[in-house]
Design an enzyme around this catalytic site. Structure first.
Site, PDB file in Angstrom:
ATOM      1  CD  GLN A 162      -4.981  47.021  18.873  1.00 31.58           C
ATOM      2  OE1 GLN A 162      -6.098  46.584  19.187  1.00 31.58           O
ATOM      3  NE2 GLN A 162      -5.034  47.921  17.484  1.00 31.58           N
ATOM      4  CB  ALA A 215       4.467  42.259  24.160  1.00 35.99           C
ATOM      5  CG  LEU A 216       8.804  46.781  23.488  1.00 34.09           C
ATOM      6  CD1 LEU A 216       9.034  45.314  23.110  1.00 34.09           C
ATOM      7  CD2 LEU A 216       9.832  47.751  22.630  1.00 34.09           C
ATOM      8  CB  CYS A 222       0.021  42.725  19.659  1.00 39.01           C
ATOM      9  SG  CYS A 222       1.240  42.455  20.836  1.00 39.01           S
TER      10      CYS A 222
END
Length: 232
Positions: free
Chosen positions: A86, A150-151, A181
């Site tokens: 996202q 975050a990934l 996200c």
């Protein structure tokens, strides 16, 4: 005398070399286009690389990103990109690593790849006695319910690009302008806020070491930068 069958010889799994390119502070779009080019043109002989960078302020929307999760971007640009996930924020004081790896050569799948990145982040935070965890169905790393890393990844022809962003010592205010996200009211935190170091170099060194350990890599720093020119 009876013949004795010889034991099969199993070649040892040797660490694989990977070049590390420290790009410093860069705008997002040129680095994104450069890693696309690298991935599109690589073949089975191309060595793996890790690109390390801090970005100037930008919000990026992944392929699943919904514009309604960008609440009030203000002066910060918003880019629609080709990674998974996202919306997230990148800015100074955040350590971003783009692993450009051939998963076939590493003999791992996408799920293992994600787990190894998360574990490298968890082990990095443990260096400063910060207890972190992963969450089922919500990629990334969390401390006490707040997201610290975050990934967002993409895999093309078995090769990875995009990667991870790790909040080290940054202004977290822009995260309030989005649903990070895609989660409303998701809290975020940073290494500095949790009592860790403010210096990017210290965190970078530990994280790169942990990534090398997870993926079985021998890191080879190079001062050469990729071509960051944008197409005309």
């Amino acid at each position: 005398m009876d013949a004795v069958a010889a034991e099969p010889v199993v070649a040892p799994v040797l660490p694989l070399p990977a070049q590390v390119r420290d790009l410093g502070m860069q705008d997002y779009a040129p680095v994104w286009r450069a890693m696309q080019r690298f991935t599109d043109t690589r073949d089975e002989h191309t060595g793996d690389e890790l690109w390390v960078v801090e970005h100037t302020p930008v919000f990026t929307l992944g392929q699943a990103g919904k514009p309604e999760h960008v609440l009030a971007p203000g002066e910060i640009p918003v880019l629609q990109v080709d990674r998974g996930g996202q919306v997230t924020y990148h800015g100074p004081g955040q350590l971003v690593v783009y692993p450009l790896l051939d998963l076939r050569r590493l003999k791992i799948g996408v799920r293992d790849y994600v787990c190894k990145i998360e574990q490298a982040l968890i082990d990095t935070l443990d260096e400063w006695n910060i207890v972190a965890e992963r969450r089922d169905g919500a990629p990334g790393v969390y401390v006490g319910g707040a997201k610290i890393a975050a990934l967002g990844i993409r895999v093309r022809r078995g090769c990875t690009f995009h990667g991870l962003s790790f909040n080290v010592a940054m202004d977290l205010e822009p995260f309030h302008r989005i649903n990070p996200c895609g989660y409303q009211d998701l809290q975020v935190t940073s290494v500095l806020d949790l009592g860790g170091p403010s210096g990017m170099d210290a965190v970078k060194a530990v994280l790169l070491d942990q990534l090398a350990r997870q993926f079985g890599l021998v890191l080879q720093p190079t001062s050469a930068l990729p071509d960051l020119s944008l197409p005309a």
